[in-house]
Enzyme design. Structure first.
Site, PDB file in Angstrom:
ATOM      1  N   ILE A 159       0.837  -1.203   0.000  1.00  0.00           N
ATOM      2  CA  ILE A 159       0.000   0.000   0.000  1.00  0.00           C
ATOM      3  C   ILE A 159       0.871   1.252   0.000  1.00  0.00           C
ATOM      4  CG2 ILE A 159      -1.711   1.316   1.302  1.00  0.00           C
ATOM      5  CD1 ILE A 159      -2.841  -1.357   2.292  1.00  0.00           C
ATOM      6  N   SER A 236      -4.306   3.529   7.813  1.00  0.00           N
ATOM      7  CA  SER A 236      -3.773   2.220   8.201  1.00  0.00           C
ATOM      8  C   SER A 236      -4.473   1.664   9.434  1.00  0.00           C
ATOM      9  CB  SER A 236      -2.266   2.333   8.430  1.00  0.00           C
ATOM     10  OG  SER A 236      -1.703   1.052   8.637  1.00  0.00           O
ATOM     11  N   ARG A 237      -4.040   2.035  10.619  1.00  0.00           N
ATOM     12  CA  ARG A 237      -4.645   1.592  11.869  1.00  0.00           C
ATOM     13  C   ARG A 237      -4.771   2.787  12.801  1.00  0.00           C
ATOM     14  NH1 ARG A 237      -6.232  -1.978   9.440  1.00  0.00           N
ATOM     15  NH2 ARG A 237      -5.999  -4.239   9.728  1.00  0.00           N
ATOM     16  N   ASP A 261      -8.963   7.772   8.136  1.00  0.00           N
ATOM     17  CA  ASP A 261      -9.974   6.797   7.738  1.00  0.00           C
ATOM     18  C   ASP A 261     -10.123   5.735   8.815  1.00  0.00           C
ATOM     19  OD1 ASP A 261     -11.800   5.647   5.770  1.00  0.00           O
ATOM     20  OD2 ASP A 261     -10.308   4.075   5.482  1.00  0.00           O
ATOM     21  N   GLU A 266     -12.580   3.180  17.103  1.00  0.00           N
ATOM     22  CA  GLU A 266     -13.601   3.123  16.063  1.00  0.00           C
ATOM     23  C   GLU A 266     -14.596   1.984  16.236  1.00  0.00           C
ATOM     24  OE1 GLU A 266     -12.127   0.709  12.252  1.00  0.00           O
ATOM     25  OE2 GLU A 266     -10.873   2.449  12.633  1.00  0.00           O
ATOM     26  N   HIS A 298     -13.513   4.277   7.766  1.00  0.00           N
ATOM     27  CA  HIS A 298     -12.791   3.054   7.397  1.00  0.00           C
ATOM     28  C   HIS A 298     -13.296   2.515   6.060  1.00  0.00           C
ATOM     29  CE1 HIS A 298     -10.226  -0.215   9.445  1.00  0.00           C
ATOM     30  NE2 HIS A 298     -10.129  -0.358   8.131  1.00  0.00           N
TER      31      HIS A 298
END
Length: 336
Positions: A159, A236-237, A261, A266, A298
């Site tokens: 990515i 990513s995280r 994102d 979350e 996400h």
């Protein structure tokens, strides 16, 4: 083989059923779709299953794994690349087969990172609302030309590489930081240590896995080392970022803009319609008050191509388990 899919949304059912009928009908997989997230309270939904299929916010700690094992579940297939939500030591002790989808349409996430950057930079989300109200004023919509800017990519996996190629194509200078940099990055940009990247980059985009070493990689100290006014992107995280520290950096104007994102907390928010509810996460609510912050729920992975690949690889992992062969995507090998 009976498989219970937790955190299943309508799009999961669509793509898994299409893939099952097109390429895996002969394998006799019995899929049960559960909207509920896998937690201590929902393990009973997997009763009678041979495997569970889980996503990023499902809980697979020692207690959950022991409950699944007691019910006869012997396999866990993750329809995602990250596996920080599973206790691998407990999974190994209990004899689970564990496999993931190590990479799927990296361009999907890379393109979403670009979309976040361009939206924040050119304020297209604000312009859209203004024009619909008949307001064509340009004040407050000033951006910068991306060509010639320096973009720092933290993590040079598939990515990260895809993201780097996109920004290089825009005419940006690209920096990369990774303990084990991909050789292909040498054709795109310059590998530097993370402190150098933070100091030089106009835009920092995170594409590294969540580990003990990367937890809160972006914190008060690292934010202070960033170029003043820089933009931070995280697709990513969530826990790569200390959100409270980011809020302080936004307030002090050290951080110029933020797009995420993913969010550390979350699991209580994303993938559900909460528009009629009161959001009681005060940190998230504070974050949403900034005009220079953009949040998406996400959706970086959310393309037709990526969902098809996720379903395809997940079925291949299950087929490996069923046949007892080697599985390239396995984190833990076991026989069915």
């Amino acid at each position: 083989m009976k498989v219970t899919l937790y955190s299943a949304q309508p799009y999961d059912e669509r793509f898994f059923e299409e893939t099952r009928l097109e390429g895996f009908a002969h394998a006799s997989f019995d899929l049960v779709y559960q909207k509920a997230t896998l937690t201590h309270q929902t393990t009973a939904l997997a009763e009678g299953s041979d495997a569970v299929c889980v996503f990023v916010n499902d809980v697979l700690d020692k207690t959950v794994l022991e409950a699944l094992a007691d019910m006869g579940v012997r396999a866990i297939v993750l329809r995602c690349a990250g596996f920080n939500n599973i206790d691998l030591d407990a999974a190994e002790r209990l004899g689970f087969f564990v496999a993931r989808v190590p990479a799927y349409s990296p361009e999907a996430v890379a393109e979403h990172a670009l979309a976040l950057v361009m939206t924040l930079n050119r304020h297209t989300h604000r312009a859209f609302n203004r024009v619909r109200e008949g307001n064509f004023a340009l004040d407050g919509l000033l951006g910068v030309t991306m060509h010639g800017k320096t973009v720092g990519i933290v993590g040079t996996g598939r990515i990260g590489l895809a993201t780097a190629r996109i920004f290089k194509g825009l005419g940006c200078r690209v920096l990369g930081s990774d303990p084990f940099p991909a050789p292909a990055f040498a054709d795109i940009g310059e590998i530097v240590d993370v402190d150098t990247l933070l100091a030089r980059a106009d835009i920092v985009s995170l594409h590294c896995p969540l580990t003990d070493a990367t937890h809160h990689l972006i914190n008060e100290a690292s934010l202070a080392r960033m170029k003043p006014g820089a933009m931070l992107i995280n697709t990513s995280r969530g826990a790569l970022i200390d959100t409270c520290a980011v809020i302080e950096a936004l307030k002090s104007r050290q951080l110029g803009a933020l797009a995420i994102d993913v969010y550390e907390q979350e699991s209580g928010l994303f993938f559900q319609d909460r528009s009629s509810e009161i959001i009681d996460d005060d940190v998230f609510s504070r974050l949403m008050t900034f005009p220079n912050v953009l949040v998406t729920g996400h959706q970086g992975f959310f393309t037709v191509e990526a969902l098809r690949e996720i379903a395809q690889v997940t079925f291949q992992n299950l087929l490996c388990l069923k046949r007892g062969g080697h599985c390239d995507n396995a984190l833990m090998q076991a026989s069915y």
